[in-house]
Design an enzyme around this catalytic site. Sequence first.
Site, PDB file in Angstrom:
ATOM      1  N   LYS A  37       0.874  -1.190   0.000  1.00 12.28           N
ATOM      2  CA  LYS A  37       0.000   0.000   0.000  1.00 12.28           C
ATOM      3  C   LYS A  37       0.907   1.236   0.000  1.00 12.28           C
ATOM      4  CE  LYS A  37      -4.262   1.291   2.366  1.00 12.28           C
ATOM      5  NZ  LYS A  37      -5.108   1.555   1.219  1.00 12.28           N
TER       6      LYS A  37
HETATM    7  N1  PMP Z   1      -7.799  -1.988  -2.880  1.00 15.87           N
HETATM    8  C1  PMP Z   1      -7.307  -0.756  -2.711  1.00 15.87           C
HETATM    9  C2  PMP Z   1      -6.595  -0.114  -3.840  1.00 15.87           C
HETATM   10  C3  PMP Z   1      -7.467  -0.088  -1.493  1.00 15.87           C
HETATM   11  O1  PMP Z   1      -6.985   1.146  -1.329  1.00 15.87           O
HETATM   12  C4  PMP Z   1      -8.180  -0.716  -0.448  1.00 15.87           C
HETATM   13  C5  PMP Z   1      -8.377   0.002   0.856  1.00 15.87           C
HETATM   14  N2  PMP Z   1      -7.327  -0.210   1.739  1.00 15.87           N
HETATM   15  C6  PMP Z   1      -8.664  -2.015  -0.669  1.00 15.87           C
HETATM   16  C7  PMP Z   1      -8.458  -2.616  -1.887  1.00 15.87           C
HETATM   17  C8  PMP Z   1      -9.381  -2.762   0.414  1.00 15.87           C
HETATM   18  O2  PMP Z   1      -8.496  -3.135   1.422  1.00 15.87           O
HETATM   19  P1  PMP Z   1      -8.962  -3.235   2.926  1.00 15.87           P
HETATM   20  O3  PMP Z   1     -10.173  -4.081   2.935  1.00 15.87           O
HETATM   21  O4  PMP Z   1      -7.815  -3.860   3.621  1.00 15.87           O
HETATM   22  O5  PMP Z   1      -9.236  -1.852   3.389  1.00 15.87           O
END
Ligand code: PMP
Length: 309
Positions: A155
């Site tokens: 991320k």
């Molecule tokens: N894909 C992207 C690009 C994101 O930014 C997020 C948000 N964090 C998610 C998927 C979903 O991840 P999570 O469920 O861990 O928030």
Amino acid sequence: MPPYAFFKGKFMPLSEARIGIVTHAFNYGTACFEGIRGNWNEEHGQMYIFRPIEHYQRLLDSCKVLQIEIPHTIDELIALTVELVQRCSYREDTYIRPMAYKSSEQVGVRLHNLESSFLLFVVPFGPYLDITKGARCCISSWRRIDENMIPPRAKINGLYVNNALAKTEAFEKGFDEAILLTHDGHVSEGSGENIFVVIDGQLITPPSSDNILIGITRDTVITLAKQELDIETVERSIVPDELYTAEECFLTGTAAHITPVIEIDDRKVGGGAVGEITKKLQVLYFDVILGKNTKYLDWCTPAYKLVKT
Ligand code: PMP
């Protein structure tokens, strides 16, 4: 209570937590972050921090990719988070933002020979998309960044320009959210969410090899579907026309929770209303994140010591 941040190793008012303009991460996007929900349960008088272990594990994994070292274990990071949430004392849903970043004030594109720092802040944060009515989505003209460009499973701040381009394109075309495809045309994910479809009563979601962020909400949904609804999720590549013909579709994410998708590229998904499986998952999920389902309390870290009686 003024909003607080954890910055440069101490807690301080958020208004005083400032970075200099030469900071490496600001210039080159050399940072990684998390988004964690603090879910406010009015009845319990409690803020439940959802799955912080998994979020901090993912942050540390992203740090490895960027060669960022932070001097905290997962337990320490959770303790800092709990303390920050306590200091801010919000009594509404919040979004917690940890970030690890290249903090040297130096010009020059690279990862090596730079100092790293960690910061944390929390902001009040209600619903991101319409979880009741559902979202209208379009397939983006922007493709999801490929594995050999910036690793999409990390991320990484700089990577999010890809997501921002897609989100704004969708917004400007009158849609609520964008769905990005991979370079070879498979469905990858939303601009800030993973995606699921229901086809022939079966849950399907793209595999990690389709350049998704491996979402914690995605994992929560897969687990709840299996354990509570006896529905297995198939992880396989999805082609765009399967989105058009699916019985149901929904997005999952820390900000978006479970957001039903009712329309894609002006085609109704199923009957154009929230699907039955989506509804069932939403009910289960909201009970879990609000600390109401004792079976999944391990996923919820209560932030406040004083629980209203
Ligand atoms: N894909 C992207 C690009 C994101 O930014 C997020 C948000 N964090 C998610 C998927 C979903 O991840 P999570 O469920 O861990 O928030």
